[in-house]
Design a protein around this motif. Sequence first.
Motif, PDB file in Angstrom:
ATOM      1  N   TYR A  78       0.833  -1.210   0.000  1.00 24.65           N
ATOM      2  CA  TYR A  78       0.000   0.000   0.000  1.00 24.65           C
ATOM      3  C   TYR A  78       0.861   1.249   0.000  1.00 24.65           C
ATOM      4  O   TYR A  78       1.795   1.383   0.807  1.00 24.65           O
ATOM      5  CB  TYR A  78      -0.903  -0.019   1.241  1.00 24.65           C
ATOM      6  CG  TYR A  78      -1.852   1.156   1.380  1.00 24.65           C
ATOM      7  CD1 TYR A  78      -2.482   1.717   0.275  1.00 24.65           C
ATOM      8  CD2 TYR A  78      -2.125   1.680   2.642  1.00 24.65           C
ATOM      9  CE1 TYR A  78      -3.354   2.781   0.420  1.00 24.65           C
ATOM     10  CE2 TYR A  78      -3.009   2.742   2.799  1.00 24.65           C
ATOM     11  CZ  TYR A  78      -3.616   3.290   1.680  1.00 24.65           C
ATOM     12  OH  TYR A  78      -4.486   4.348   1.828  1.00 24.65           O
ATOM     13  N   LEU A  79       0.544   2.156  -0.908  1.00 25.31           N
ATOM     14  CA  LEU A  79       1.165   3.478  -0.927  1.00 25.31           C
ATOM     15  C   LEU A  79       0.078   4.529  -0.742  1.00 25.31           C
ATOM     16  O   LEU A  79      -0.692   4.804  -1.668  1.00 25.31           O
ATOM     17  CB  LEU A  79       1.907   3.721  -2.238  1.00 25.31           C
ATOM     18  CG  LEU A  79       2.514   5.120  -2.392  1.00 25.31           C
ATOM     19  CD1 LEU A  79       3.624   5.341  -1.366  1.00 25.31           C
ATOM     20  CD2 LEU A  79       3.067   5.329  -3.799  1.00 25.31           C
ATOM     21  N   ALA A  98      11.111  -1.074   7.148  1.00 24.66           N
ATOM     22  CA  ALA A  98       9.798  -1.499   6.649  1.00 24.66           C
ATOM     23  C   ALA A  98       9.758  -3.012   6.440  1.00 24.66           C
ATOM     24  O   ALA A  98       8.739  -3.668   6.714  1.00 24.66           O
ATOM     25  CB  ALA A  98       9.474  -0.776   5.346  1.00 24.66           C
ATOM     26  N   ALA A  99      10.867  -3.587   5.969  1.00 18.81           N
ATOM     27  CA  ALA A  99      10.927  -5.037   5.759  1.00 18.81           C
ATOM     28  C   ALA A  99      10.790  -5.789   7.080  1.00 18.81           C
ATOM     29  O   ALA A  99      10.110  -6.825   7.158  1.00 18.81           O
ATOM     30  CB  ALA A  99      12.230  -5.403   5.064  1.00 18.81           C
ATOM     31  N   VAL A 119      13.931  -2.266  -8.890  1.00 16.61           N
ATOM     32  CA  VAL A 119      12.678  -2.120  -9.643  1.00 16.61           C
ATOM     33  C   VAL A 119      12.251  -0.658  -9.702  1.00 16.61           C
ATOM     34  O   VAL A 119      11.802  -0.164 -10.741  1.00 16.61           O
ATOM     35  CB  VAL A 119      11.567  -2.986  -9.008  1.00 16.61           C
ATOM     36  CG1 VAL A 119      10.208  -2.650  -9.616  1.00 16.61           C
ATOM     37  CG2 VAL A 119      11.871  -4.465  -9.194  1.00 16.61           C
ATOM     38  N   THR A 120      12.376   0.048  -8.588  1.00 22.52           N
ATOM     39  CA  THR A 120      11.931   1.446  -8.524  1.00 22.52           C
ATOM     40  C   THR A 120      13.037   2.441  -8.891  1.00 22.52           C
ATOM     41  O   THR A 120      12.813   3.651  -8.868  1.00 22.52           O
ATOM     42  CB  THR A 120      11.403   1.775  -7.112  1.00 22.52           C
ATOM     43  OG1 THR A 120      12.406   1.447  -6.143  1.00 22.52           O
ATOM     44  CG2 THR A 120      10.138   0.986  -6.814  1.00 22.52           C
ATOM     45  N   LYS A 121      14.220   1.912  -9.208  1.00 23.34           N
ATOM     46  CA  LYS A 121      15.351   2.728  -9.692  1.00 23.34           C
ATOM     47  C   LYS A 121      15.752   3.816  -8.693  1.00 23.34           C
ATOM     48  O   LYS A 121      15.816   4.996  -9.018  1.00 23.34           O
ATOM     49  CB  LYS A 121      15.017   3.349 -11.044  1.00 23.34           C
ATOM     50  CG  LYS A 121      14.758   2.308 -12.135  1.00 23.34           C
ATOM     51  CD  LYS A 121      14.428   2.956 -13.462  1.00 23.34           C
ATOM     52  CE  LYS A 121      14.157   1.901 -14.523  1.00 23.34           C
ATOM     53  NZ  LYS A 121      13.776   2.496 -15.829  1.00 23.34           N
ATOM     54  N   ILE A 122      16.002   3.374  -7.458  1.00 25.30           N
ATOM     55  CA  ILE A 122      16.441   4.328  -6.433  1.00 25.30           C
ATOM     56  C   ILE A 122      17.819   3.954  -5.867  1.00 25.30           C
ATOM     57  O   ILE A 122      18.202   4.460  -4.808  1.00 25.30           O
ATOM     58  CB  ILE A 122      15.416   4.448  -5.279  1.00 25.30           C
ATOM     59  CG1 ILE A 122      15.195   3.089  -4.613  1.00 25.30           C
ATOM     60  CG2 ILE A 122      14.118   5.055  -5.773  1.00 25.30           C
ATOM     61  CD1 ILE A 122      14.353   3.179  -3.344  1.00 25.30           C
ATOM     62  N   GLU A 123      18.547   3.069  -6.567  1.00 27.10           N
ATOM     63  CA  GLU A 123      19.877   2.693  -6.058  1.00 27.10           C
ATOM     64  C   GLU A 123      20.779   3.905  -5.883  1.00 27.10           C
ATOM     65  O   GLU A 123      21.586   3.954  -4.950  1.00 27.10           O
ATOM     66  CB  GLU A 123      20.570   1.697  -7.003  1.00 27.10           C
ATOM     67  CG  GLU A 123      19.843   0.368  -7.169  1.00 27.10           C
ATOM     68  CD  GLU A 123      19.132   0.300  -8.505  1.00 27.10           C
ATOM     69  OE1 GLU A 123      19.162  -0.772  -9.111  1.00 27.10           O
ATOM     70  OE2 GLU A 123      18.577   1.343  -8.926  1.00 27.10           O
ATOM     71  N   ALA A 146       6.011  -0.395  -0.692  1.00 27.82           N
ATOM     72  CA  ALA A 146       4.799  -1.156  -1.015  1.00 27.82           C
ATOM     73  C   ALA A 146       5.137  -2.495  -1.664  1.00 27.82           C
ATOM     74  O   ALA A 146       4.385  -3.474  -1.522  1.00 27.82           O
ATOM     75  CB  ALA A 146       3.902  -0.335  -1.933  1.00 27.82           C
ATOM     76  N   LEU A 147       6.266  -2.566  -2.379  1.00 25.66           N
ATOM     77  CA  LEU A 147       6.644  -3.788  -3.091  1.00 25.66           C
ATOM     78  C   LEU A 147       7.342  -4.815  -2.207  1.00 25.66           C
ATOM     79  O   LEU A 147       7.464  -5.979  -2.594  1.00 25.66           O
ATOM     80  CB  LEU A 147       7.563  -3.439  -4.263  1.00 25.66           C
ATOM     81  CG  LEU A 147       6.933  -2.670  -5.423  1.00 25.66           C
ATOM     82  CD1 LEU A 147       7.996  -2.250  -6.419  1.00 25.66           C
ATOM     83  CD2 LEU A 147       5.885  -3.520  -6.105  1.00 25.66           C
ATOM     84  N   LEU A 148       7.816  -4.388  -1.037  1.00 25.99           N
ATOM     85  CA  LEU A 148       8.514  -5.325  -0.152  1.00 25.99           C
ATOM     86  C   LEU A 148       7.629  -6.516   0.205  1.00 25.99           C
ATOM     87  O   LEU A 148       6.442  -6.364   0.513  1.00 25.99           O
ATOM     88  CB  LEU A 148       8.938  -4.610   1.136  1.00 25.99           C
ATOM     89  CG  LEU A 148      10.175  -3.717   1.044  1.00 25.99           C
ATOM     90  CD1 LEU A 148      10.304  -2.872   2.301  1.00 25.99           C
ATOM     91  CD2 LEU A 148      11.429  -4.552   0.826  1.00 25.99           C
ATOM     92  N   GLY A 149       8.203  -7.687   0.151  1.00 22.61           N
ATOM     93  CA  GLY A 149       7.445  -8.894   0.454  1.00 22.61           C
ATOM     94  C   GLY A 149       6.739  -9.478  -0.742  1.00 22.61           C
ATOM     95  O   GLY A 149       6.044 -10.490  -0.627  1.00 22.61           O
ATOM     96  N   TYR A 150       6.906  -8.865  -1.905  1.00 25.20           N
ATOM     97  CA  TYR A 150       6.318  -9.343  -3.166  1.00 25.20           C
ATOM     98  C   TYR A 150       4.813  -9.624  -3.046  1.00 25.20           C
ATOM     99  O   TYR A 150       4.341 -10.727  -3.315  1.00 25.20           O
ATOM    100  CB  TYR A 150       7.056 -10.606  -3.637  1.00 25.20           C
ATOM    101  CG  TYR A 150       8.545 -10.452  -3.629  1.00 25.20           C
ATOM    102  CD1 TYR A 150       9.190  -9.655  -4.576  1.00 25.20           C
ATOM    103  CD2 TYR A 150       9.322 -11.064  -2.638  1.00 25.20           C
ATOM    104  CE1 TYR A 150      10.573  -9.489  -4.553  1.00 25.20           C
ATOM    105  CE2 TYR A 150      10.700 -10.896  -2.606  1.00 25.20           C
ATOM    106  CZ  TYR A 150      11.320 -10.105  -3.563  1.00 25.20           C
ATOM    107  OH  TYR A 150      12.681  -9.940  -3.532  1.00 25.20           O
ATOM    108  N   PRO A 151       4.022  -8.626  -2.614  1.00 26.56           N
ATOM    109  CA  PRO A 151       2.575  -8.828  -2.481  1.00 26.56           C
ATOM    110  C   PRO A 151       1.908  -9.002  -3.840  1.00 26.56           C
ATOM    111  O   PRO A 151       2.364  -8.469  -4.853  1.00 26.56           O
ATOM    112  CB  PRO A 151       2.109  -7.538  -1.799  1.00 26.56           C
ATOM    113  CG  PRO A 151       3.113  -6.517  -2.229  1.00 26.56           C
ATOM    114  CD  PRO A 151       4.420  -7.241  -2.316  1.00 26.56           C
TER     115      PRO A 151
END
Length: 328
Positions: A78-79, A98-99, A119-123, A146-151
């Motif tokens: 969720y975002l 968050a993880a 994936v979100t290109k924030i490296e 929101a993507l953490l945990g591969y929901p």
Amino acid sequence: MIEVKNLVKRYGSHLAVDHLSFTVEEGHIYGFLGPNGAGKSTTMNMMTGYIGPTEGSIMINGHDMLENPEKAKKCIGYLPELPPLYTDMTSREYLHFAAELKGIAKDKIKDSVADVMAVTKIEDVADRLIKNLSKGYKQRVGLAQALLGYPEVIILDEPTVGLDPAQIIEIRELIRSLGKKHTVILSSHILSEISAVCDDVLILSHGKLVACDTTDNLGKLMEDRNTLQLTVKGTEDDIRRVLSAIDGVESIETVKSEEKECIDVTVQSDPKVDVRELIFYGLAAVECPIYTMNQVKKSLEDVFIELTADDHAPAQNGEEDDSHESNL
């Protein structure tokens, strides 16, 4: 993937969500569309378990949000409209935190964080303080969370609000890429946002679902007649005489065209009858050549305005205003 049945949310005497029911299929990008105060954010907050419904049920991948919230929430990323970021942390620190909150196994946190950052290109901003990031990068960090945990389901509330045009394009492209592996639901009151990104649209008005279909089909469903616009070389009398004799033609409007010796014509016809060939041969028979012929289709904006025509009045005291609901 998601089944919402008879969902109701009351704030005192105000009915924010009114017996709402719909289903969300796997592998699609859905858009929640509606004016501010239509119930979008309230519905999303109930779907994520952030607030409880007054009545109704929400099933997430077979798990009841009220009876088994832990399993249901594990299926959702969720975002909110205002991402709940800890701005004194770096992006990497925040995502590790968050993880841990999401219960990801300790030996998998490092790889999970690295994956979502890629994936979100924030490296490039992984070790910068969040408070020093641009709005666009903050939004990306929120998406990574929101993507953490591969929901299986990603829910995004107004994901491009406050972004500049370049950042909006970047976030839209990211959302489209997420749709290849996740079911995505995003809310917006911006029509271009929904048209550019979503496969299916759910339009809310006064807390009720007033339409649910693909963007293309919504226009077709709202059509009660076909509209053709023509530019024809000839006299107005000849053009009207030919067109009025064609079965299915219901109305004809003519104005003098900017084209020399031409008339601009708008023809309304029965949607069950395709009159284009009849018009072509009829005008050809009286030597009135057609310079242009265009079929006018209703846009998503036209459909939206028709379905929510009485939903644009400013909210009264005590009524829901979606713009403030997602402030976590």
